[in-house]
Design an enzyme around this catalytic site. Sequence first.
Site, short mmCIF file in Angstrom:
data_model
loop_
_atom_site.label_atom_id
_atom_site.label_comp_id
_atom_site.label_asym_id
_atom_site.label_seq_id
_atom_site.Cartn_x
_atom_site.Cartn_y
_atom_site.Cartn_z
N LYS A 120 -35.58 -20.71 -28.13
CA LYS A 120 -35.10 -22.09 -28.28
C LYS A 120 -35.93 -22.83 -29.32
CE LYS A 120 -33.28 -22.27 -23.56
NZ LYS A 120 -33.44 -22.70 -22.17
N ASP A 144 -30.15 -30.62 -21.15
CA ASP A 144 -29.67 -29.48 -20.37
C ASP A 144 -28.41 -29.84 -19.57
OD1 ASP A 144 -31.02 -26.99 -20.51
OD2 ASP A 144 -32.77 -27.84 -19.51
N GLN A 183 -38.01 -25.58 -18.60
CA GLN A 183 -37.39 -24.27 -18.37
C GLN A 183 -37.36 -23.94 -16.87
OE1 GLN A 183 -35.80 -22.49 -20.63
NE2 GLN A 183 -35.35 -20.75 -19.34
N1 GUN Z 1 -33.10 -21.21 -17.25
C1 GUN Z 1 -32.03 -20.42 -17.50
N2 GUN Z 1 -31.14 -21.08 -18.28
C2 GUN Z 1 -31.67 -22.30 -18.51
C3 GUN Z 1 -31.21 -23.42 -19.26
O1 GUN Z 1 -30.13 -23.45 -19.87
N3 GUN Z 1 -32.05 -24.50 -19.28
C4 GUN Z 1 -33.24 -24.51 -18.59
N4 GUN Z 1 -33.97 -25.61 -18.65
N5 GUN Z 1 -33.68 -23.49 -17.89
C5 GUN Z 1 -32.89 -22.39 -17.87
#
Ligand code: GUN
Length: 296
Positions: A53, A120, A97
């Site tokens: 990311k 998110d 995350q």
């Molecule tokens: N863990 C798995 N997918 C995601 C996501 O799209 N965002 C976040 N913050 N954590 C995740």
Amino acid sequence: MTARIIDGKQVAAEMRAELKAEVARLKEQGIIPGLGVVLVGDDPASKSYVTAKERACEEIGIYSDDNRLDASISQRELMALVEKMNGDPKINGILVQSPLPDGLNEPEVVLAIDPAKDVDGFHPVNVGKMVIGEKAFWPCTPHGIIQMLIHSGVTIEGADIVIVGRGNLVGKPLANLLIQKSNMGNATVTVCHTRTKNLSNHTKRADIVVAAVGRPNTITADMVKDGAVVIDVGVNRVEDATKKRGYRLVGDVDFETVKEKASLITPVPGGVGPMTITMLLYNTVESAKRAAGLDV
Ligand code: GUN
């Protein structure tokens, strides 16, 4: 029929090129989109997602504020970091995350994020707005799946779509988006889960099957109809002694057999994953535009 592979990397690259151009235009107006990233602990999968990311942010010109914290951090310290980011004008999006290590209260952390920075789309305010069809940040994986279908020329309106998996990250929000009265929705959606009585009765009649359960080989060739579109959201590590790292990644779909029956199928890796990251970039750019008062 042998399926055409939906190349998520290609669709993502096209969308990221557009976003990169938009970020360059915003910079001319003095606007630099910023993403605050929080990773707690050292889960290897989470580490690699977060790294991907941040790299994607850098590629398109989004500033990212990297916070890698020890698993021993207290709830209070984590909440204080979120509050700091809420008040930081350089940060337009906050990404904590998931999953957080045991002992930390994840729902409380999500609730502390300013909904205007919740790129998110996990905050209940954004979830609620999405459900009632109001403007909101859409969660990245469901939105990425919809964009990928549209880019691949798949008709969503009127389609019978079966989603396998009812999680908060994918199954539930995707079902909600696909039933909206909108040009990205208007589908007839069935959500299947661990208590569904006869899974293949449902999947066999679907025009589009989405697998989001986190278990390899959940969808096999006998469970899909000829010509179906198959979207595989699973990312599972299976032992593989022939690989240097000792494992390989597979989805929830038995790719080799299902691809002989489907018309379109996503691979793992290289399918949904790159789209999830792209939609995070998209939401961060949208958030920066909104914060600057630009009409979006
Ligand atoms: N863990 C798995 N997918 C995601 C996501 O799209 N965002 C976040 N913050 N954590 C995740």
